[in-house]
Each structure stands twice: as structure tokens, then as C-alpha cells.
Design an enzyme around this catalytic site. Structure first.
Site, PDB file in Angstrom:
ATOM      1  N   ARG A  65       0.921  -1.287  -0.186  1.00 12.24           N
ATOM      2  CA  ARG A  65      -0.137   0.094  -0.035  1.00 12.24           C
ATOM      3  C   ARG A  65       0.808   1.286  -0.023  1.00 12.24           C
ATOM      4  O   ARG A  65       0.530   2.098  -0.638  1.00 12.24           O
ATOM      5  CB  ARG A  65      -1.030   0.195   1.329  1.00 12.24           C
ATOM      6  CG  ARG A  65      -2.238  -0.557   1.133  1.00 12.24           C
ATOM      7  CD  ARG A  65      -3.167  -0.055   2.193  1.00 12.24           C
ATOM      8  NE  ARG A  65      -4.071   0.934   1.694  1.00 12.24           N
ATOM      9  CZ  ARG A  65      -5.297   0.607   0.956  1.00 12.24           C
ATOM     10  NH1 ARG A  65      -5.637  -0.660   0.743  1.00 12.24           N
ATOM     11  NH2 ARG A  65      -6.092   1.669   0.428  1.00 12.24           N
ATOM     12  N   ASN A 107     -13.048  15.219   0.604  1.00 10.87           N
ATOM     13  CA  ASN A 107     -13.793  14.024   0.193  1.00 10.87           C
ATOM     14  C   ASN A 107     -15.222  14.127   0.274  1.00 10.87           C
ATOM     15  O   ASN A 107     -15.796  14.658   1.352  1.00 10.87           O
ATOM     16  CB  ASN A 107     -13.323  12.765   0.945  1.00 10.87           C
ATOM     17  CG  ASN A 107     -13.867  11.235   0.812  1.00 10.87           C
ATOM     18  OD1 ASN A 107     -14.239  11.162  -0.214  1.00 10.87           O
ATOM     19  ND2 ASN A 107     -14.129  10.628   1.846  1.00 10.87           N
ATOM     20  N   HIS A 109     -18.979  12.273   1.045  1.00  8.74           N
ATOM     21  CA  HIS A 109     -19.511  11.045   1.587  1.00  8.74           C
ATOM     22  C   HIS A 109     -20.767  10.859   1.879  1.00  8.74           C
ATOM     23  O   HIS A 109     -21.532  11.941   2.018  1.00  8.74           O
ATOM     24  CB  HIS A 109     -18.676  10.808   2.861  1.00  8.74           C
ATOM     25  CG  HIS A 109     -19.067   9.493   3.577  1.00  8.74           C
ATOM     26  ND1 HIS A 109     -18.400   8.409   3.241  1.00  8.74           N
ATOM     27  CD2 HIS A 109     -19.941   9.079   4.532  1.00  8.74           C
ATOM     28  CE1 HIS A 109     -19.119   7.198   3.932  1.00  8.74           C
ATOM     29  NE2 HIS A 109     -19.967   7.882   4.806  1.00  8.74           N
ATOM     30  N   SER A 136     -21.928  14.578   3.270  1.00  9.95           N
ATOM     31  CA  SER A 136     -20.808  15.559   3.975  1.00  9.95           C
ATOM     32  C   SER A 136     -19.771  15.656   3.232  1.00  9.95           C
ATOM     33  O   SER A 136     -19.234  14.668   2.381  1.00  9.95           O
ATOM     34  CB  SER A 136     -20.346  14.830   5.178  1.00  9.95           C
ATOM     35  OG  SER A 136     -21.483  14.502   6.023  1.00  9.95           O
ATOM     36  N   ASP A 141      -8.296  13.358   6.729  1.00  9.32           N
ATOM     37  CA  ASP A 141      -7.059  13.148   7.570  1.00  9.32           C
ATOM     38  C   ASP A 141      -6.661  11.600   7.481  1.00  9.32           C
ATOM     39  O   ASP A 141      -7.068  10.805   6.480  1.00  9.32           O
ATOM     40  CB  ASP A 141      -7.501  13.777   8.794  1.00  9.32           C
ATOM     41  CG  ASP A 141      -8.380  12.939   9.598  1.00  9.32           C
ATOM     42  OD1 ASP A 141      -8.921  11.908   8.859  1.00  9.32           O
ATOM     43  OD2 ASP A 141      -8.844  13.347  10.552  1.00  9.32           O
ATOM     44  N   ASP A 145     -12.752   8.878   7.078  1.00  8.40           N
ATOM     45  CA  ASP A 145     -14.088   9.911   7.151  1.00  8.40           C
ATOM     46  C   ASP A 145     -13.941  10.613   8.422  1.00  8.40           C
ATOM     47  O   ASP A 145     -15.200  11.019   8.900  1.00  8.40           O
ATOM     48  CB  ASP A 145     -15.258   9.158   6.762  1.00  8.40           C
ATOM     49  CG  ASP A 145     -15.318   8.744   5.423  1.00  8.40           C
ATOM     50  OD1 ASP A 145     -14.677   9.049   4.359  1.00  8.40           O
ATOM     51  OD2 ASP A 145     -16.016   7.714   5.120  1.00  8.40           O
TER      52      ASP A 145
HETATM   53  C1  GAR Z   1     -20.932   9.022  -3.998  1.00  9.93           C
HETATM   54  O1  GAR Z   1     -22.195   9.107  -3.226  1.00  9.93           O
HETATM   55  C2  GAR Z   1     -19.734   9.349  -2.861  1.00  9.93           C
HETATM   56  O2  GAR Z   1     -20.062  10.004  -1.806  1.00  9.93           O
HETATM   57  C3  GAR Z   1     -19.545   8.030  -2.707  1.00  9.93           C
HETATM   58  O3  GAR Z   1     -19.556   7.303  -3.741  1.00  9.93           O
HETATM   59  C4  GAR Z   1     -20.515   7.909  -4.793  1.00  9.93           C
HETATM   60  C5  GAR Z   1     -19.766   8.181  -5.938  1.00  9.93           C
HETATM   61  O4  GAR Z   1     -20.576   8.349  -7.048  1.00  9.93           O
HETATM   62  N1  GAR Z   1     -18.193   7.738  -1.753  1.00  9.93           N
HETATM   63  C6  GAR Z   1     -18.125   7.108  -1.042  1.00  9.93           C
HETATM   64  O5  GAR Z   1     -19.014   6.159  -0.451  1.00  9.93           O
HETATM   65  C7  GAR Z   1     -16.794   7.098  -0.149  1.00  9.93           C
HETATM   66  N2  GAR Z   1     -16.839   6.354   0.978  1.00  9.93           N
HETATM   67  P1  GAR Z   1     -20.062   8.803  -8.428  1.00  9.93           P
HETATM   68  O6  GAR Z   1     -18.831   7.947  -8.895  1.00  9.93           O
HETATM   69  O7  GAR Z   1     -21.066   8.975  -9.318  1.00  9.93           O
HETATM   70  O8  GAR Z   1     -19.449  10.459  -8.045  1.00  9.93           O
END
Ligand code: GAR
Length: 206
Positions: A65, A107, A109, A136, A141, A145
Site C-alpha cells: 500500500r 472527500n 461521503h 458530507s 485526514d 472519514d
Molecule cells: C458518491 O455518493 C460518494 O459520496 C460515494 O460514492 C459515490 C460516488 O458516486 N463515496 C463513498 O462512499 C466514499 N466512502 P460518483 O462516482 O457517481 O461520483
């Protein structure tokens, strides 16, 4: 204009909203690069269609990673971003990435943090039985999340919702929130003070 690099893993509806906004000079930012952790995703097609350069950095191509994280840092660094936006990026960035871009990575979420962090925010909120969820935008960080919250919007959970229907309703609100937050950061700056993020540039000391 501020230089945006967008990190993606999937459909790219949030990326599409940023690409729709960035042609307006008043927005204050342009997407100058899109970096994915996997090939063959719609988000990369959207970037190419918009003439935005892309890069793919796959975890499986690296011994561990940390090596992947260093390669991701390099790939993003090529675009000299002012702000990095994780928009549906389903991996955690690591120490090298945050050492270089920390405080300038946000980010989005699909839940009201600090509730329901992680990869399944919508599913977890439904399973808990909350009547209100939402989205959100946070500063990234080293946690999952856990960073300072920059913006949030609530979305009601309807009695017949499943994960897909709720996520779709959240995403409508989410892309508007993300575009608004990114534009405000581009124009006004973002300052992180402990747990709190605020718009505006840090005052010079002294
Ligand atoms: C979004 O709803 C974003 O918040 C979520 O993935 C989706 C991506 O949609 N992200 C997470 O869950 C991160 N933990 P998109 O590819 O159509 O923008």
C-alpha cells in the site's frame, strides 16, 4: 483559476458536476487532471470526453500500500493541484499523500458524518433505521472519514427506500453541495484549525 485534481473509482456523477461547473470563469477552479485506482470506469470516459488528462494507479500493480500511495502521490503531483477532490474514490490515501497534499484534500461521503463512515455509508444508515441521512464534504485526514467537516446537507429517508433509491436521492444533493464547496474553497481558500475547517485564508502570523 485554482487547479483541481479529482480522484475517482466509479460512475463519476460528482466529477461530471465539477466538469459542468468549471467552464464558468466565475467558478474559480478547473479540473486539470483525473486520477483513478482502476481502469474501465465511466468517470475516466467522462474525463476523456471533456479533454481532461487522466492517470490510473492500481493497488495491485504495487508490492504494498505504501508503494501504491507514493505512486498515487506522484501521479497527482504531476498536475500541481491547489485542491484534490476525492469524488467516489473508494480507497484511503496514505501518509505520503497526506504529507504532500494534507489540508488540501477533500472527500465527499454519502452520509451525515460522523455517522456511517466507510465504504457503505448509505447501506449502514438504512440498516440503522435513521429517518434522515445526507451527505458530507470533509477534509481528508489519516482516519476513515474522520476529518473536519466543510459542508453537509440532509436528505430524508423514505419508508420504501432501498440502498439504491436513497443513494440516488443523496447524490442529487451531494453534487450540488460538492460544486458549491469546491467553488467557495477555490475563491476564498480553506483553513483547517484543529477539528474545524472554515472558508477563508489563514491570517499571516505576526
Ligand atoms: C458518491 O455518493 C460518494 O459520496 C460515494 O460514492 C459515490 C460516488 O458516486 N463515496 C463513498 O462512499 C466514499 N466512502 P460518483 O462516482 O457517481 O461520483
Amino acid at each position: 483559476a485554482g487547479r483541481l485534481v479529482v480522484l475517482v473509482s466509479g460512475t463519476g456523477s460528482n466529477l461530471a458536476a465539477l466538469l459542468a461547473a468549471h467552464d464558468d470563469p466565475a467558478f474559480g477552479a478547473r479540473v486539470v487532471g483525473v486520477v483513478a485506482d482502476r481502469p474501465d470506469i465511466r468517470a475516466l470516459d467522462l474525463a476523456r470526453d471533456a479533454g481532461v488528462p487522466t492517470a490510473v494507479v492500481r493497488l495491485g500493480d504495487f508490492p504494498d500500500r505504501a508503494a501504491w500511495d507514493r505512486a498515487l502521490t506522484e501521479a497527482v503531483g504531476v498536475f500541481s493541484p491547489d485542491l484534490v477532490v476525492a469524488a467516489g474514490f473508494m480507497k484511503l490515501v496514505g501518509a505520503a499523500f497526506l504529507a504532500r497534499f494534507g489540508g488540501r484534500v477533500i472527500n465527499t461521503h454519502p452520509a451525515l458524518l460522523p455517522s456511517f463512515p466507510g465504504a457503505h455509508g448509505v447501506r449502514d444508515a438504512l440498516a440503522y433505521g435513521v429517518r434522515v441521512s445526507g451527505c458530507s464534504v470533509i477534509v481528508v485526514d489519516e482516519g476513515v472519514d474522520s476529518g473536519p467537516i466543510v459542508g453537509q446537507e440532509a436528505v430524508p429517508v423514505l419508508p420504501d427506500d432501498d440502498e439504491e433509491s436513497l443513494h440516488e436521492r443523496i447524490k442529487v444533493v451531494e453534487r450540488t453541495l460538492l460544486v458549491d464547496v469546491v467553488g467557495r474553497i477555490a475563491r476564498d481558500g480553506l483553513t483547517v484549525e484543529g477539528r474545524h475547517a472554515r472558508l477563508g485564508r489563514a491570517r499571516a502570523a505576526g
